[in-house]
Scaffold this motif. Sequence first.
Motif, PDB file in Angstrom:
ATOM      1  N   HIS A  26       0.842  -1.194   0.000  1.00 45.94           N
ATOM      2  CA  HIS A  26       0.000   0.000   0.000  1.00 45.94           C
ATOM      3  C   HIS A  26       0.877   1.243   0.000  1.00 45.94           C
ATOM      4  O   HIS A  26       1.971   1.234   0.554  1.00 45.94           O
ATOM      5  N   VAL A  27       0.380   2.300  -0.593  1.00 49.88           N
ATOM      6  CA  VAL A  27       1.055   3.592  -0.540  1.00 49.88           C
ATOM      7  C   VAL A  27       0.078   4.562   0.121  1.00 49.88           C
ATOM      8  O   VAL A  27      -1.119   4.537  -0.157  1.00 49.88           O
ATOM      9  N   GLY A  39       1.926  15.312   1.628  1.00 52.08           N
ATOM     10  CA  GLY A  39       3.081  14.850   2.385  1.00 52.08           C
ATOM     11  C   GLY A  39       3.806  13.788   1.584  1.00 52.08           C
ATOM     12  O   GLY A  39       3.365  13.407   0.494  1.00 52.08           O
ATOM     13  N   PRO A  40       4.913  13.279   2.106  1.00 49.35           N
ATOM     14  CA  PRO A  40       5.652  12.250   1.376  1.00 49.35           C
ATOM     15  C   PRO A  40       4.824  10.970   1.235  1.00 49.35           C
ATOM     16  O   PRO A  40       4.048  10.626   2.111  1.00 49.35           O
ATOM     17  N   SER A  41       4.988  10.302   0.099  1.00 47.93           N
ATOM     18  CA  SER A  41       4.321   9.020  -0.129  1.00 47.93           C
ATOM     19  C   SER A  41       5.087   7.936   0.609  1.00 47.93           C
ATOM     20  O   SER A  41       6.301   7.819   0.469  1.00 47.93           O
ATOM     21  N   ILE A  42       4.375   7.150   1.382  1.00 47.96           N
ATOM     22  CA  ILE A  42       4.969   6.088   2.186  1.00 47.96           C
ATOM     23  C   ILE A  42       4.468   4.747   1.660  1.00 47.96           C
ATOM     24  O   ILE A  42       3.261   4.524   1.564  1.00 47.96           O
ATOM     25  N   TYR A  43       5.384   3.867   1.314  1.00 46.32           N
ATOM     26  CA  TYR A  43       5.034   2.539   0.825  1.00 46.32           C
ATOM     27  C   TYR A  43       5.259   1.510   1.929  1.00 46.32           C
ATOM     28  O   TYR A  43       6.248   1.579   2.657  1.00 46.32           O
ATOM     29  N   GLY A  44       4.338   0.590   2.061  1.00 46.54           N
ATOM     30  CA  GLY A  44       4.487  -0.466   3.050  1.00 46.54           C
ATOM     31  C   GLY A  44       3.823  -1.743   2.586  1.00 46.54           C
ATOM     32  O   GLY A  44       2.817  -1.703   1.883  1.00 46.54           O
ATOM     33  N   GLU A  45       4.380  -2.868   2.978  1.00 49.12           N
ATOM     34  CA  GLU A  45       3.827  -4.172   2.611  1.00 49.12           C
ATOM     35  C   GLU A  45       3.102  -4.841   3.770  1.00 49.12           C
ATOM     36  O   GLU A  45       2.807  -6.025   3.708  1.00 49.12           O
ATOM     37  N   HIS A  46       2.830  -4.107   4.836  1.00 48.46           N
ATOM     38  CA  HIS A  46       2.213  -4.689   6.021  1.00 48.46           C
ATOM     39  C   HIS A  46       0.823  -4.138   6.280  1.00 48.46           C
ATOM     40  O   HIS A  46       0.379  -4.068   7.415  1.00 48.46           O
TER      41      HIS A  46
END
Length: 69
Positions: A26-27, A39-46
């Motif tokens: 998800h981003v 704001g900054p885009s944050i990517y995570g797989e959790h």
Amino acid sequence: MSALKPCPFCGAERAIELWDNFDAGHVAYIHCEGCGADGPSIYGEHGADVATQRARWAWNGRSVRETPN
């Protein structure tokens, strides 16, 4: 969860959390409804909750720029 700080550009307190599926994760980012700043885009797989929490931390943890007198 802590409240979002006002926008550093326009001072509006109308920021929203946005997220979407991206590849295997998800981003997420915070968007100001006042001036359109993101704001900054944050990517995570959790999961979206983790990515959104990290995006909130990045938005609230930014440096505050003070104007000289």
